[in-house]
Write a protein that holds these residues in place. Structure first.
Motif, short mmCIF file in Angstrom:
data_model
loop_
_atom_site.label_atom_id
_atom_site.label_comp_id
_atom_site.label_asym_id
_atom_site.label_seq_id
_atom_site.Cartn_x
_atom_site.Cartn_y
_atom_site.Cartn_z
N ASP A 121 -52.14 -36.06 63.92
CA ASP A 121 -52.60 -37.09 63.09
C ASP A 121 -54.40 -36.73 63.00
O ASP A 121 -54.78 -37.20 62.04
CB ASP A 121 -52.38 -38.68 64.04
CG ASP A 121 -51.06 -38.71 63.75
OD1 ASP A 121 -50.23 -38.28 64.07
OD2 ASP A 121 -50.48 -40.18 63.01
N ARG A 161 -39.30 -31.66 60.14
CA ARG A 161 -38.94 -33.17 60.13
C ARG A 161 -40.16 -33.81 60.59
O ARG A 161 -40.40 -35.03 59.94
CB ARG A 161 -37.76 -33.44 61.07
CG ARG A 161 -37.39 -34.71 61.31
CD ARG A 161 -37.10 -35.46 60.23
NE ARG A 161 -36.90 -36.90 60.32
CZ ARG A 161 -35.53 -37.76 60.50
NH1 ARG A 161 -34.55 -37.21 60.14
NH2 ARG A 161 -35.59 -39.06 60.61
N GLU A 162 -40.73 -33.43 61.70
CA GLU A 162 -42.00 -34.05 62.36
C GLU A 162 -42.90 -34.15 61.21
O GLU A 162 -43.82 -35.09 61.37
CB GLU A 162 -42.13 -33.22 63.32
CG GLU A 162 -43.31 -33.77 64.48
CD GLU A 162 -43.65 -32.62 65.36
OE1 GLU A 162 -44.60 -32.82 66.28
OE2 GLU A 162 -43.05 -31.69 65.68
N ALA A 164 -42.82 -33.99 57.97
CA ALA A 164 -42.17 -34.94 56.90
C ALA A 164 -42.73 -36.45 57.51
O ALA A 164 -43.05 -37.17 56.55
CB ALA A 164 -40.94 -34.70 56.43
N GLU A 165 -42.32 -36.81 58.66
CA GLU A 165 -42.64 -37.91 58.97
C GLU A 165 -44.17 -38.41 59.08
O GLU A 165 -44.55 -39.33 58.83
CB GLU A 165 -42.04 -38.08 60.53
CG GLU A 165 -40.41 -38.25 60.61
CD GLU A 165 -40.09 -38.37 62.03
OE1 GLU A 165 -40.83 -38.56 62.85
OE2 GLU A 165 -38.79 -38.10 62.06
N LEU A 166 -44.92 -37.28 59.31
CA LEU A 166 -46.32 -37.44 59.17
C LEU A 166 -46.77 -37.71 58.07
O LEU A 166 -47.65 -38.62 57.76
CB LEU A 166 -46.97 -35.93 59.87
CG LEU A 166 -48.41 -35.93 59.87
CD1 LEU A 166 -49.16 -36.69 60.74
CD2 LEU A 166 -48.86 -34.43 60.14
N VAL A 168 -45.11 -39.19 55.56
CA VAL A 168 -44.87 -40.51 55.30
C VAL A 168 -45.75 -41.59 55.93
O VAL A 168 -46.23 -42.67 55.59
CB VAL A 168 -43.42 -41.06 55.50
CG1 VAL A 168 -43.04 -42.53 55.39
CG2 VAL A 168 -42.34 -40.10 54.46
N ARG A 169 -46.03 -41.14 57.34
CA ARG A 169 -46.91 -42.30 58.16
C ARG A 169 -48.22 -42.32 57.28
O ARG A 169 -49.21 -43.48 57.31
CB ARG A 169 -47.04 -41.38 59.24
CG ARG A 169 -47.64 -42.72 60.35
CD ARG A 169 -47.30 -42.03 61.96
NE ARG A 169 -47.69 -40.86 62.43
CZ ARG A 169 -47.10 -39.82 62.74
NH1 ARG A 169 -45.78 -39.79 62.33
NH2 ARG A 169 -47.59 -38.61 63.04
N ALA A 195 -35.42 -32.39 56.72
CA ALA A 195 -37.01 -33.13 56.42
C ALA A 195 -36.71 -33.46 54.95
O ALA A 195 -37.27 -34.51 54.70
CB ALA A 195 -37.99 -32.12 56.41
N TYR A 198 -35.31 -36.83 54.70
CA TYR A 198 -35.88 -37.82 55.19
C TYR A 198 -36.69 -38.44 54.17
O TYR A 198 -37.05 -39.49 54.09
CB TYR A 198 -36.55 -37.41 56.56
CG TYR A 198 -37.62 -38.59 56.91
CD1 TYR A 198 -37.19 -39.50 57.77
CD2 TYR A 198 -39.13 -38.22 56.74
CE1 TYR A 198 -38.50 -40.42 57.99
CE2 TYR A 198 -39.96 -39.13 56.93
CZ TYR A 198 -39.65 -40.28 57.78
OH TYR A 198 -40.55 -41.28 58.10
N MET A 199 -37.29 -37.38 53.54
CA MET A 199 -38.43 -37.60 52.38
C MET A 199 -37.63 -38.67 51.36
O MET A 199 -38.15 -39.84 51.08
CB MET A 199 -38.95 -36.42 51.86
CG MET A 199 -39.94 -35.59 52.84
SD MET A 199 -41.41 -36.45 53.27
CE MET A 199 -42.28 -36.83 51.94
N SER A 202 -37.09 -42.22 52.50
CA SER A 202 -38.15 -42.84 52.30
C SER A 202 -38.88 -43.05 51.04
O SER A 202 -40.00 -43.51 51.04
CB SER A 202 -39.27 -42.10 53.40
OG SER A 202 -38.67 -41.77 54.59
#
Ligand SMILES: O=c1[nH]cnc2c1ncn2[C@@H]1O[C@H](CO)[C@@H](O)[C@H]1O
Ligand SMILES: [Zn+2]
Length: 371
Positions: A121, A161-162, A164-166, A168-169, A195, A198-199, A202
Motif C-alpha cells: 500500500d 491475486r494479492e 489484483a486485490e491491491l 481494486v483497493r 487474479a 477476481y478482477m 470486481s
C-alpha cells in the motif's frame, strides 16, 4: 488550409495518449545516478549521465526479452523508498507532459519495491502522490495531463491475486487497472487465472503482456481464458494473418489478407493492441522497425495504439515513436489522430472522462495541426 509540417516540434505539440509505459523503465539517467548515490547503491554500470543512458539502451538492445529485463535491476534497486518512488513518479509526469502526452496510464510492480520495508500500500500511495504532484506542476506550466496507474504483478512470481486485490483497493484513488509483466515464455497468462477472475468479478479492468516474446498461444489464453480488456503488445497476432502476395510491411493496402480465428477475434472485439515499436525491436519481438507489423495491423483496422514501453531502455518518448512510424510508413496527422483516439477510447478511465479529453483536448489539438 495547409497542414503543419510533421517535424519534431509539432510532433511534441500533438496531443498524445499513452497506455503502456513502465514507471521503472522511464527514469531520467541523472535521477538514477542521484538516487543510487542517496541510497548507497554501488552496482550502476556507469557513473555519468551520458554513459549510463547509452548503457541502458545498448544493454536493452539484446534481441531477447529476458536480457532486456535484466536492465531493470538497476532502476528497481534505486526505487525502494517512499521519497524515491514519489520523485520518479513526479518526474515521469513532467517528462510525459513536456512531450505533449495529455493522458497516460503508467504501470509498475509494487512487489518489486519492498526491499527496504515499504508495504504494498505504501508503494502505491507514494507513486500516486508523485503523479498528483506532477499533474499540478504540469498544469502550472500550461501542459495539463491526466495520469493514472496500472498495478502490475510479475508473472514468474505468485502474488498476482494479492496484487489484483491491491489494484481494486486503490480504485477511484488513481489506480485504473491491473497487468502482468515479466518473462513471458514459461509463464502463460492462465497461471494467473485466479487474479483475472477476481478482477472480472470486481468489475475492474486489466491488460496482459501477451504476444511479445511468445506467440499466439499466449494471446489466445489472454483473450479466451483470462478475458483481458487489452493486449500488452499483442504484436505476434500477425502470425495469425496470411497476407496477400506482393505486399510489404509498408504497403498501403492489405486487401485479401486472411485472418485466423485469434486475429479475427482480436479485430472483431476491438481489443486494443498496446504496440511499442522501438521496444519490440530491442526484445526481438520484431526484426526491425521497417518490418514492424504496426502498419499492417493499422491498415487492417485493428485497434492499434502507439506506446513507449520503457523510455529509458529505448531512449524514446511518444513523439519519437510517432516519428518512427511517420518515417517508415508515411503517416500524416489524421493517422496520428486516429491512433490517439484509439488509445483514448481504450483507456481504463470512465467513459465521460475519456469523452471529455477527446472532445476538449485531442480533437481541437489535431484540428490545428491538420490546418
Ligand atoms: O516489454 C516488457 N515485457 C514484459 N515485461 C516488461 C516489459 N517492460 C518492462 N517489463 C517488466 O515490468 C516490470 C514492472 O514495470 C519491470 O520491472 C520489468 O521487469
Ligand atoms: Zn511493457
Amino acid at each position: 488550409m495547409t497542414p503543419r509540417p510533421l517535424d519534431p516540434a509539432n510532433l511534441a505539440l500533438a496531443p498524445k495518449a499513452l497506455l503502456h509505459d513502465h514507471l521503472d523503465g522511464g527514469l531520467r539517467p541523472a535521477t538514477v545516478l542521484e538516487l543510487a548515490h542517496d541510497c548507497g547503491y554501488t552496482e550502476l554500470p556507469a557513473d555519468d549521465q551520458v554513459a549510463l543512458a547509452t548503457w541502458f539502451r545498448d544493454a536493452a538492445d539484446s534481441g531477447s526479452l529476458e536480457r532486456y529485463l535484466e536492465t531493470f535491476a538497476h532502476t528497481v534497486a534505486v526505487m525502494q523508498t517512499a521519497s524515491a518512488l514519489e520523485r520518479v513518479a513526479r518526474e515521469c509526469v513532467e517528462d510525459l507532459a513536456a512531450d505533449g502526452v495529455v493522458y497516460a496510464e503508467v504501470r509498475f510492480a509494487p512487489e518489486q519495491h519492498l526491499e527496504n520495508g515499504l508495504t504494498l500500500d505504501e508503494v502505491v500511495e507514494s507513486v500516486l502522490a508523485g503523479f498528483a504532484k506532477g499533474e499540478v506542476d504540469a498544469a502550472g506550466r500550461g501542459r495539463p495531463i491526466v495520469v493514472r496507474a496500472l498495478v502490475t504483478a510479475m508473472r514468474h512470481a505468485a502474488r498476482s491475486r494479492e496484487i489484483a486485490e491491491l489494484a481494486v483497493r486503490f480504485r477511484g484513488r488513481g489506480v485504473v487497472g491491473f497487468d502482468i509483466a515479466g518473462a513471458e515464455a514459461g509463464n502463460p497468462p492462465t497461471r494467473h487465472l485466479d487474479a483475472f477472475e477476481y478482477m472480472r468479478a470486481s468489475n475492474a479492468r486489466f491488460t496482459i503482456h501477451a504476444g511479445e516474446a511468445f506467440g499466439l498461444p499466449s494471446i489466445h489464453e489472454a483473450l479466451a481464458y483470462c478475458g483481458c480488456d487489452r493486449l500488452g503488445h499483442g504484436v505476434r497476432v500477425i502470425d495469425d494473418i496470411t497476407l496477400p502476395p506482393g505486399v510489404t510491411p509498408a504497403s498501403h493496402s492489405f486487401d485479401g489478407a486472411v485472418l485466423g480465428d485469434i486475429a479475427a477475434t482480436v479485430r472483431d472485439k476491438r481489443i486494443p493492441l498496446e504496440l511499442c515499436p522501438s521496444s519490440n525491436v530491442q526484445t526481438g519481438a520484431v526484426a526491425s522497425l521497417a518490418d514492424h507489423p504496426f502498419n499492417i495491423l493499422a491498415r487492417l483496422r485493428f485497434r492499434v495504439t502507439v506506446n513507449t514501453d520503457n523510455r529509458l531502455m529505448s531512449d524514446t518518448c511518444m513523439s519519437n515513436e510517432f516519428k518512427v512510424l511517420v518515417d517508415h510508413f508515411g503517416y500524416g496527422w489524421t493517422d496520428l489522430e486516429r491512433f490517439t483516439l484509439n488509445a483514448m477510447k481504450s483507456a481504463f478511465l470512465h467513459f465521460d472522462d475519456r469523452i471529455r479529453i477527446i472532445d476538449e483536448v485531442i480533437k481541437p489539438g489535431y484540428a490545428v495541426l491538420i490546418g
